[in-house]
Scaffold this active site. Sequence first.
Site, PDB file in Angstrom:
ATOM      1  N   CYS A   1     -10.485  -3.463  -4.585  1.00 24.57           N
ATOM      2  CA  CYS A   1      -9.477  -4.455  -4.989  1.00 24.57           C
ATOM      3  C   CYS A   1     -10.135  -5.748  -5.458  1.00 24.57           C
ATOM      4  O   CYS A   1      -9.644  -6.397  -6.382  1.00 24.57           O
ATOM      5  CB  CYS A   1      -8.510  -4.727  -3.849  1.00 24.57           C
ATOM      6  SG  CYS A   1      -7.409  -3.325  -3.546  1.00 24.57           S
TER       7      CYS A   1
ATOM      8  N   CYS B   1      -4.047   0.627  -2.632  1.00 21.26           N
ATOM      9  CA  CYS B   1      -3.915  -0.607  -1.866  1.00 21.26           C
ATOM     10  C   CYS B   1      -2.807  -1.500  -2.439  1.00 21.26           C
ATOM     11  O   CYS B   1      -2.462  -1.418  -3.625  1.00 21.26           O
ATOM     12  CB  CYS B   1      -5.213  -1.390  -1.900  1.00 21.26           C
ATOM     13  SG  CYS B   1      -6.580  -0.625  -1.025  1.00 21.26           S
TER      14      CYS B   1
ATOM     15  N   ASN C   1       0.834  -1.190   0.000  1.00 23.95           N
ATOM     16  CA  ASN C   1       0.000   0.000   0.000  1.00 23.95           C
ATOM     17  C   ASN C   1       0.875   1.248   0.000  1.00 23.95           C
ATOM     18  O   ASN C   1       1.949   1.278   0.621  1.00 23.95           O
ATOM     19  CB  ASN C   1      -1.009   0.002   1.156  1.00 23.95           C
ATOM     20  CG  ASN C   1      -0.421  -0.262   2.519  1.00 23.95           C
ATOM     21  OD1 ASN C   1       0.601  -0.939   2.653  1.00 23.95           O
ATOM     22  ND2 ASN C   1      -1.059   0.255   3.549  1.00 23.95           N
TER      23      ASN C   1
ATOM     24  N   CYS D   1     -10.234  -5.002   0.107  1.00 21.68           N
ATOM     25  CA  CYS D   1     -11.363  -4.068   0.042  1.00 21.68           C
ATOM     26  C   CYS D   1     -12.174  -4.308  -1.224  1.00 21.68           C
ATOM     27  O   CYS D   1     -11.756  -5.034  -2.147  1.00 21.68           O
ATOM     28  CB  CYS D   1     -10.860  -2.630   0.117  1.00 21.68           C
ATOM     29  SG  CYS D   1     -10.167  -2.010  -1.431  1.00 21.68           S
TER      30      CYS D   1
ATOM     31  N   GLU E   1      -2.904  -4.684  -3.176  1.00 22.57           N
ATOM     32  CA  GLU E   1      -3.360  -5.577  -4.246  1.00 22.57           C
ATOM     33  C   GLU E   1      -3.374  -4.852  -5.586  1.00 22.57           C
ATOM     34  O   GLU E   1      -2.945  -5.387  -6.612  1.00 22.57           O
ATOM     35  CB  GLU E   1      -4.775  -6.091  -3.947  1.00 22.57           C
ATOM     36  CG  GLU E   1      -4.919  -6.843  -2.647  1.00 22.57           C
ATOM     37  CD  GLU E   1      -5.303  -5.945  -1.479  1.00 22.57           C
ATOM     38  OE1 GLU E   1      -4.723  -4.848  -1.325  1.00 22.57           O
ATOM     39  OE2 GLU E   1      -6.195  -6.349  -0.721  1.00 22.57           O
TER      40      GLU E   1
ATOM     41  N   GLU F   1       0.388   5.209   0.666  1.00 25.55           N
ATOM     42  CA  GLU F   1      -0.529   6.236   1.151  1.00 25.55           C
ATOM     43  C   GLU F   1      -0.074   7.620   0.697  1.00 25.55           C
ATOM     44  O   GLU F   1       1.009   7.791   0.126  1.00 25.55           O
ATOM     45  CB  GLU F   1      -0.619   6.149   2.687  1.00 25.55           C
ATOM     46  CG  GLU F   1      -1.190   4.803   3.122  1.00 25.55           C
ATOM     47  CD  GLU F   1      -1.450   4.691   4.610  1.00 25.55           C
ATOM     48  OE1 GLU F   1      -0.969   5.547   5.394  1.00 25.55           O
ATOM     49  OE2 GLU F   1      -2.146   3.724   4.994  1.00 25.55           O
TER      50      GLU F   1
HETATM   51  N1  THU Z   1      -5.364  -1.462   2.316  1.00 29.97           N
HETATM   52  C1  THU Z   1      -4.791  -2.281   1.380  1.00 29.97           C
HETATM   53  O1  THU Z   1      -3.602  -2.113   1.036  1.00 29.97           O
HETATM   54  N2  THU Z   1      -5.534  -3.265   0.833  1.00 29.97           N
HETATM   55  C2  THU Z   1      -6.848  -3.487   1.134  1.00 29.97           C
HETATM   56  O2  THU Z   1      -7.492  -4.316   0.486  1.00 29.97           O
HETATM   57  C3  THU Z   1      -7.476  -2.765   2.235  1.00 29.97           C
HETATM   58  C4  THU Z   1      -6.725  -1.592   2.750  1.00 29.97           C
HETATM   59  C5  THU Z   1      -4.561  -0.382   2.894  1.00 29.97           C
HETATM   60  C6  THU Z   1      -4.981   0.985   2.434  1.00 29.97           C
HETATM   61  C7  THU Z   1      -4.460   1.857   3.553  1.00 29.97           C
HETATM   62  O3  THU Z   1      -3.128   2.223   3.282  1.00 29.97           O
HETATM   63  C8  THU Z   1      -4.493   0.939   4.777  1.00 29.97           C
HETATM   64  O4  THU Z   1      -4.678  -0.370   4.290  1.00 29.97           O
HETATM   65  C9  THU Z   1      -5.584   1.269   5.770  1.00 29.97           C
HETATM   66  O5  THU Z   1      -6.808   1.364   5.130  1.00 29.97           O
END
Ligand code: THU
Length: 135
Positions: A96, A60, A49, A93, A62, A51
């Site tokens: 994804c 994310c 991920n 999520c 994925e 940010e």
């Molecule tokens: N996140 C992912 O990398 N993949 C997901 O499927 C769910 C959420 C990350 C996004 C963000 O940086 C952190 O988790 C908190 O939401």
Amino acid sequence: MPANTPTPNLATLARTAIEASERAYAPYSKFKVGAALLAEDGRVFTGCNVENASYGLTNCAERTAVFKAVSEGATHFAAIAIAGGVGDVAMPCGACRQVLAEFCPPDAPVRCVSLDGSIVKDFTVGELLPGVFSL
Ligand code: THU
């Protein structure tokens, strides 16, 4: 699926996803996620991920892996492992799930593991997104 599609070694893929999580850029949530995506041509693409101070721009793990792979010419995937969470796994999520459904067959395995690898939950892409939107 082509006859020469590699058999996913989900344990190895999960280990690679855990390693990828160490590269997460998550200074805001502190929630690190890694992914390892097995392409039908045998290549493994990792993601983490990423940010941003403008929170909605976060990508994310994925989708990082999928977009890396597609940009390198791989568009068919046999399996993915996702590493995230402490005390439980992180589930992918909704966004994804839709992106994975675009490029994976419904029976493609999705292995979710906690960051320390102690908790493992297995799904398929189709289980995670029944009634997928498609054109
Ligand atoms: N996140 C992912 O990398 N993949 C997901 O499927 C769910 C959420 C990350 C996004 C963000 O940086 C952190 O988790 C908190 O939401």
